[in-house]
Design an enzyme around this catalytic site. Structure first.
Site, PDB file in Angstrom:
ATOM      1  N   ARG A 136      18.415  18.350 165.492  1.00 61.08           N
ATOM      2  CA  ARG A 136      18.146  19.685 166.022  1.00 61.08           C
ATOM      3  C   ARG A 136      18.875  19.978 167.329  1.00 61.08           C
ATOM      4  O   ARG A 136      18.528  20.936 168.024  1.00 61.08           O
ATOM      5  CB  ARG A 136      16.635  19.858 166.206  1.00 61.08           C
ATOM      6  CG  ARG A 136      15.837  19.721 164.916  1.00 61.08           C
ATOM      7  CD  ARG A 136      16.226  20.753 163.872  1.00 61.08           C
ATOM      8  NE  ARG A 136      15.359  20.668 162.696  1.00 61.08           N
ATOM      9  CZ  ARG A 136      15.396  21.487 161.657  1.00 61.08           C
ATOM     10  NH1 ARG A 136      16.280  22.472 161.631  1.00 61.08           N
ATOM     11  NH2 ARG A 136      14.571  21.329 160.639  1.00 61.08           N
ATOM     12  N   ARG A 177       9.234  20.575 159.147  1.00 60.27           N
ATOM     13  CA  ARG A 177       9.953  19.824 158.121  1.00 60.27           C
ATOM     14  C   ARG A 177      10.048  18.353 158.527  1.00 60.27           C
ATOM     15  O   ARG A 177      10.293  17.495 157.692  1.00 60.27           O
ATOM     16  CB  ARG A 177      11.365  20.394 157.924  1.00 60.27           C
ATOM     17  CG  ARG A 177      11.443  21.863 157.529  1.00 60.27           C
ATOM     18  CD  ARG A 177      11.058  22.118 156.075  1.00 60.27           C
ATOM     19  NE  ARG A 177       9.663  21.917 155.784  1.00 60.27           N
ATOM     20  CZ  ARG A 177       8.669  22.771 156.120  1.00 60.27           C
ATOM     21  NH1 ARG A 177       8.941  23.875 156.790  1.00 60.27           N
ATOM     22  NH2 ARG A 177       7.433  22.519 155.807  1.00 60.27           N
ATOM     23  N   HIS A 178       9.866  18.083 159.805  1.00 60.92           N
ATOM     24  CA  HIS A 178       9.896  16.706 160.300  1.00 60.92           C
ATOM     25  C   HIS A 178       8.490  16.134 160.144  1.00 60.92           C
ATOM     26  O   HIS A 178       7.597  16.408 160.929  1.00 60.92           O
ATOM     27  CB  HIS A 178      10.347  16.679 161.766  1.00 60.92           C
ATOM     28  CG  HIS A 178      11.725  17.210 161.953  1.00 60.92           C
ATOM     29  ND1 HIS A 178      12.848  16.412 161.983  1.00 60.92           N
ATOM     30  CD2 HIS A 178      12.189  18.487 162.096  1.00 60.92           C
ATOM     31  CE1 HIS A 178      13.921  17.147 162.148  1.00 60.92           C
ATOM     32  NE2 HIS A 178      13.553  18.417 162.212  1.00 60.92           N
ATOM     33  N   ARG A 215      11.090   6.884 168.205  1.00 66.97           N
ATOM     34  CA  ARG A 215      11.935   6.830 167.007  1.00 66.97           C
ATOM     35  C   ARG A 215      11.907   8.168 166.277  1.00 66.97           C
ATOM     36  O   ARG A 215      12.944   8.681 165.847  1.00 66.97           O
ATOM     37  CB  ARG A 215      11.477   5.707 166.080  1.00 66.97           C
ATOM     38  CG  ARG A 215      12.427   5.447 164.922  1.00 66.97           C
ATOM     39  CD  ARG A 215      11.887   4.363 164.006  1.00 66.97           C
ATOM     40  NE  ARG A 215      12.889   3.920 163.044  1.00 66.97           N
ATOM     41  CZ  ARG A 215      12.643   3.049 162.069  1.00 66.97           C
ATOM     42  NH1 ARG A 215      11.424   2.518 161.939  1.00 66.97           N
ATOM     43  NH2 ARG A 215      13.601   2.692 161.234  1.00 66.97           N
TER      44      ARG A 215
END
Length: 246
Positions: free
Chosen positions: A200, A93-94, A191
């Site tokens: 997370r 999802r990142h 970053r």
């Protein structure tokens, strides 16, 4: 038709992370930030791998505090991660990272499955977005372990039987549960890693509390430890400013 040799099923309760390669240091942040005021004068420091970044700790903290994020992007870390597939589905999802994962279309998957260890909290209480997870009873722990082991054993047996019958790997794999282990390379800059870690991991010092699933938090903790060793001043500033990605 050649009959495949049945593999012995194994279960794990951990994840593993290796730092494969990196080009990341606190000095990378400094030369990138200073180009805005010094232009070509920064070329020397950009090429100087022995630059003492500790003298510029205040600048790193300023950039983190005021969320000037782009100087934290001029670095790279590549990790090799082994974890159950359900962790990777959350991980991806990142979208500020590069991924390459092993493929169940092109290789026979290893019969290695995740089962929660006895220290894994099992009981969920609270409301969405603010859950607490509490230890389960001994009976619940035994039930989870037994059910996971039974389902995974039967599923892998089905997988093997289809492969034995000549069914394509990409079809046979559809019976496998997401608790099976996979592996991937993931590459990101500091970053992006701060964004990942801030969401997370659960930390008392976080300005914005997060409630991650424990298994992906286990991955994030190991990645953060590697990053902290590479960029200690950046990591310190990240913690001092509420663990917010700039």
């Amino acid at each position: 038709m050649v009959k495949l040799v049945a593999q012995e099923i194994s279960f794990r309760s951990d994840v593993s992370v290796e730092l494969v390669r990196s080009s990341a240091s606190d000095s990378d942040v400094l030369f990138a930030a200073r180009v805005s005021t010094q232009g070509e004068q920064t070329l020397g420091s950009a090429q100087d791998t022995s630059l003492d970044a500790s003298r510029s700790k205040g600048l790193i903290n300023y950039l983190m505090r005021d969320r000037h994020g782009s100087p934290f992007e001029h670095n790279s870390m590549t990790f090799y991660v082994q974890a159950p597939i359900f962790v990777f589905r959350e991980f991806m999802r990142h979208r500020i990272a590069s991924y390459n994962e092993e493929s169940g279309r092109y290789r026979e998957l290893n019969p290695v499955f995740y089962v929660p260890g006895p220290e894994r909290n099992l009981v969920q209480v609270g409301k969405a977005g603010a859950y607490d997870f509490l230890p389960g009873t001994a009976e619940q722990t035994d039930l989870v372990s037994a059910e996971v082991r039974a389902v995974c054993t039967e599923a892998f047996g089905s997988y093997q039987r289809m492969l034995d019958a000549g069914v394509a790997r990409e079809v046979a794999r559809i019976v496998l549960p997401v608790t099976i282990y996979s592996s991937m390379y993931v590459t990101m800059n500091a970053r992006a890693l701060m964004n990942f870690v801030s969401l997370r991991t659960k930390s008392e010092g976080s300005r914005f509390p997060s409630f991650p699933q424990r298994e992906i938090e286990m991955v994030a903790e190991q990645m953060e430890a590697f990053w902290a060793g590479l960029m200690p001043l950046t990591h310190e500033a990240f913690n001092e400013n509420g663990r917010v990605a700039p």
